[in-house]
Structures are given as C-alpha cells and as structure tokens.
Design an enzyme around this catalytic site. Structure first.
Site, PDB file in Angstrom:
ATOM      1  N   ASP A 184      -5.005  16.922  28.449  1.00  0.00           N
ATOM      2  CA  ASP A 184      -3.830  16.065  28.491  1.00  0.00           C
ATOM      3  C   ASP A 184      -3.084  16.420  29.785  1.00  0.00           C
ATOM      4  O   ASP A 184      -2.669  17.565  29.970  1.00  0.00           O
ATOM      5  CB  ASP A 184      -2.977  16.369  27.258  1.00  0.00           C
ATOM      6  CG  ASP A 184      -1.675  15.587  27.232  1.00  0.00           C
ATOM      7  OD1 ASP A 184      -1.258  15.046  28.278  1.00  0.00           O
ATOM      8  OD2 ASP A 184      -1.067  15.544  26.153  1.00  0.00           O
ATOM      9  N   ASN A 224       2.913   1.355  36.126  1.00  0.00           N
ATOM     10  CA  ASN A 224       2.802  -0.087  36.391  1.00  0.00           C
ATOM     11  C   ASN A 224       3.880  -0.474  37.396  1.00  0.00           C
ATOM     12  O   ASN A 224       4.749   0.338  37.723  1.00  0.00           O
ATOM     13  CB  ASN A 224       2.871  -0.903  35.096  1.00  0.00           C
ATOM     14  CG  ASN A 224       4.163  -0.659  34.349  1.00  0.00           C
ATOM     15  OD1 ASN A 224       5.252  -0.783  34.921  1.00  0.00           O
ATOM     16  ND2 ASN A 224       4.078  -0.285  33.083  1.00  0.00           N
ATOM     17  N   ASP A 248       0.993   6.891  31.146  1.00  0.00           N
ATOM     18  CA  ASP A 248       2.375   6.603  31.572  1.00  0.00           C
ATOM     19  C   ASP A 248       3.351   6.919  30.431  1.00  0.00           C
ATOM     20  O   ASP A 248       4.364   7.626  30.619  1.00  0.00           O
ATOM     21  CB  ASP A 248       2.439   5.113  31.945  1.00  0.00           C
ATOM     22  CG  ASP A 248       3.676   4.734  32.744  1.00  0.00           C
ATOM     23  OD1 ASP A 248       4.416   5.641  33.159  1.00  0.00           O
ATOM     24  OD2 ASP A 248       3.888   3.524  32.937  1.00  0.00           O
ATOM     25  N   SER A 265      -6.518   3.385  36.124  1.00  0.00           N
ATOM     26  CA  SER A 265      -7.019   2.017  35.837  1.00  0.00           C
ATOM     27  C   SER A 265      -8.127   1.929  34.785  1.00  0.00           C
ATOM     28  O   SER A 265      -8.571   0.833  34.457  1.00  0.00           O
ATOM     29  CB  SER A 265      -7.517   1.296  37.112  1.00  0.00           C
ATOM     30  OG  SER A 265      -6.427   0.826  37.873  1.00  0.00           O
TER      31      SER A 265
HETATM   32  P1  ADP Z   1      -4.249   2.159  33.275  1.00  0.00           P
HETATM   33  O1  ADP Z   1      -3.209   1.134  32.885  1.00  0.00           O
HETATM   34  O2  ADP Z   1      -4.161   2.557  34.725  1.00  0.00           O
HETATM   35  O3  ADP Z   1      -5.615   1.774  32.831  1.00  0.00           O
HETATM   36  P2  ADP Z   1      -4.025   4.073  31.064  1.00  0.00           P
HETATM   37  O4  ADP Z   1      -2.955   5.055  30.838  1.00  0.00           O
HETATM   38  O5  ADP Z   1      -4.214   2.995  30.039  1.00  0.00           O
HETATM   39  O6  ADP Z   1      -3.755   3.475  32.524  1.00  0.00           O
HETATM   40  O7  ADP Z   1      -5.400   4.808  31.229  1.00  0.00           O
HETATM   41  C1  ADP Z   1      -5.777   5.559  32.361  1.00  0.00           C
HETATM   42  C2  ADP Z   1      -6.575   6.760  31.906  1.00  0.00           C
HETATM   43  O8  ADP Z   1      -5.674   7.751  31.424  1.00  0.00           O
HETATM   44  C3  ADP Z   1      -7.551   6.473  30.766  1.00  0.00           C
HETATM   45  O9  ADP Z   1      -8.809   7.000  31.120  1.00  0.00           O
HETATM   46  C4  ADP Z   1      -6.953   7.215  29.575  1.00  0.00           C
HETATM   47  O10 ADP Z   1      -7.976   7.741  28.742  1.00  0.00           O
HETATM   48  C5  ADP Z   1      -6.224   8.344  30.274  1.00  0.00           C
HETATM   49  N1  ADP Z   1      -5.138   8.999  29.523  1.00  0.00           N
HETATM   50  C6  ADP Z   1      -4.371   8.519  28.514  1.00  0.00           C
HETATM   51  N2  ADP Z   1      -3.483   9.441  28.102  1.00  0.00           N
HETATM   52  C7  ADP Z   1      -3.676  10.544  28.889  1.00  0.00           C
HETATM   53  C8  ADP Z   1      -3.097  11.847  28.970  1.00  0.00           C
HETATM   54  N3  ADP Z   1      -2.100  12.222  28.169  1.00  0.00           N
HETATM   55  N4  ADP Z   1      -3.568  12.711  29.917  1.00  0.00           N
HETATM   56  C9  ADP Z   1      -4.562  12.358  30.739  1.00  0.00           C
HETATM   57  N5  ADP Z   1      -5.152  11.150  30.722  1.00  0.00           N
HETATM   58  C10 ADP Z   1      -4.723  10.249  29.809  1.00  0.00           C
END
Ligand code: ADP
Length: 173
Positions: A9, A23, A33, A120
């Site tokens: 994480d 975004n 985010d 992304s």
């Molecule tokens: P985007 O809108 O750019 O696709 P997301 O947050 O939906 O952004 O996803 C981007 C990546 O971040 C995905 O591979 C997701 O699995 C990952 N992700 C989600 N939560 C966490 C976290 N707490 N720490 C690290 N990576 C994360």
C-alpha cells in the site's frame, strides 16, 4: 539509481515522495487517490485546492507537488494519468509524461527517493503490461541524467506485481 519493486500500500511507504494517480480536478477520487487523501488528511486536500485555484487543476500527463500531511513520506506528487480509450500512441505518450514530469518535479525539489503506483491501470483501464513497459522504460531513460537515488514501483495487485517482476527480471539478465 536503484530500482525496486514491491507489493504494498503506497500510503505506508517511507520515502521522500510518493506519487498519486490523481485526476484533473485534484480534489481526490477513488483508488490510490482516495487512499492517499484518506490517510494523509486535510492538509493535502487544502494544498490541492490552492493549486487548483491558482492554475485550474492539473492536465493529463502533468504533475504538481504538495506536502504529505499525516503520511510517512515528505511529499506527494500528484500526476494525472490518461484514461485508456484505445488511442495507443497518444495515451502512451501521456503516460510516459506522467513518469517524466513527476521525476522532473522530484529533482527540482531535492527528492532522492520516490515511489510510483501503477498509474492509469485501475479506474482508467490502461492495459497493465503496456503501462508497466512504459513506466520502466521512462524511469530507466530518465535515470541516466540525474540525482535520484531510488525509485520504487509499488504494485497493489498481484497481476501488476507479476508483470513488473517479469519485465525487470528479463532486463536484468
Ligand atoms: P487510475 O485512475 O490512474 O487508474 P487507480 O487508483 O484506479 O488510478 O489505480 C491505479 C493503480 O493503483 C491500480 O493498479 C491500483 O491497483 C493501485 N492502487 C489502488 N490503491 C492503492 C494503494 N493504496 N497503494 C498502491 N497502489 C494502489
């Protein structure tokens, strides 16, 4: 420059800067985010609002920097990845821009260690293998010129972790 790969994480990583897949509004959202704003607290959002008032958010491919509130890192670099819609060349260039502009901003701020999520590849649906190739290539190309000690690729899901592991192992052979 050392390249590291971990499954974790990103809000728990202790580096100079973690990168947020934000975004264009900079007002927070889902995925990574949401996790960053939830754990980092109001200080990050307040700074994002100030940036938004000054320059109207953040364009796709660009990056802005804030402090990190309650997170263990010192800074958060917010970059906006492209939404995948099949326009391969344009979207690939924009994804590379995210990594490059984040690294540039890191150098300008004296950041030595930086952690990237898989920008992304969540809600924005960029193909994971293609995104990983772009991320690794852009970081490696950038590493020739500069002052960053360590880049950590932080994967959250097993699929991304395996993809990164395969690419990095092949390249190190
Ligand atoms: P985007 O809108 O750019 O696709 P997301 O947050 O939906 O952004 O996803 C981007 C990546 O971040 C995905 O591979 C997701 O699995 C990952 N992700 C989600 N939560 C966490 C976290 N707490 N720490 C690290 N990576 C994360």
């Amino acid at each position: 420059m050392i390249l590291e790969l971990i499954k974790a994480d990103i809000t728990e990583i202790n580096v100079d800067a973690i990168v947020n897949a934000a975004n264009t509004s900079l007002l927070g959202g889902g995925g990574v985010d949401g996790a960053i704003h939830r754990k980092g607290g109001k200080a990050i959002l307040d700074e994002c609002i100030q940036i938004r008032n000054k320059r109207g958010g953040c364009k796709t491919g660009e990056a802005v920097i804030t402090t990190a509130g309650n997170l263990p890192s010192k800074y958060v670099i917010h970059t906006v990845g492209p939404v995948w819609n099949g326009n391969k060349e344009e979207k690939s260039k924009l994804l590379a821009d995210c990594y490059q502009n984040s690294l540039k901003l890191a150098v300008e701020n004296g950041i030595k260690t930086i952690a990237f999520p898989n920008i992304s590849t969540g809600i924005y649906h960029f193909p994971k293998d293609k995104a990983a190739q772009i991320a690794i290539k852009t970081v490696k190309d950038f590493s020739v010129s500069i002052a960053i000690d360590k880049v950590i690729f932080v994967c959250f899901d097993d699929e991304n972790y395996q993809i990164y592991k395969d690419i990095l192992e092949i390249e190190n052979k």
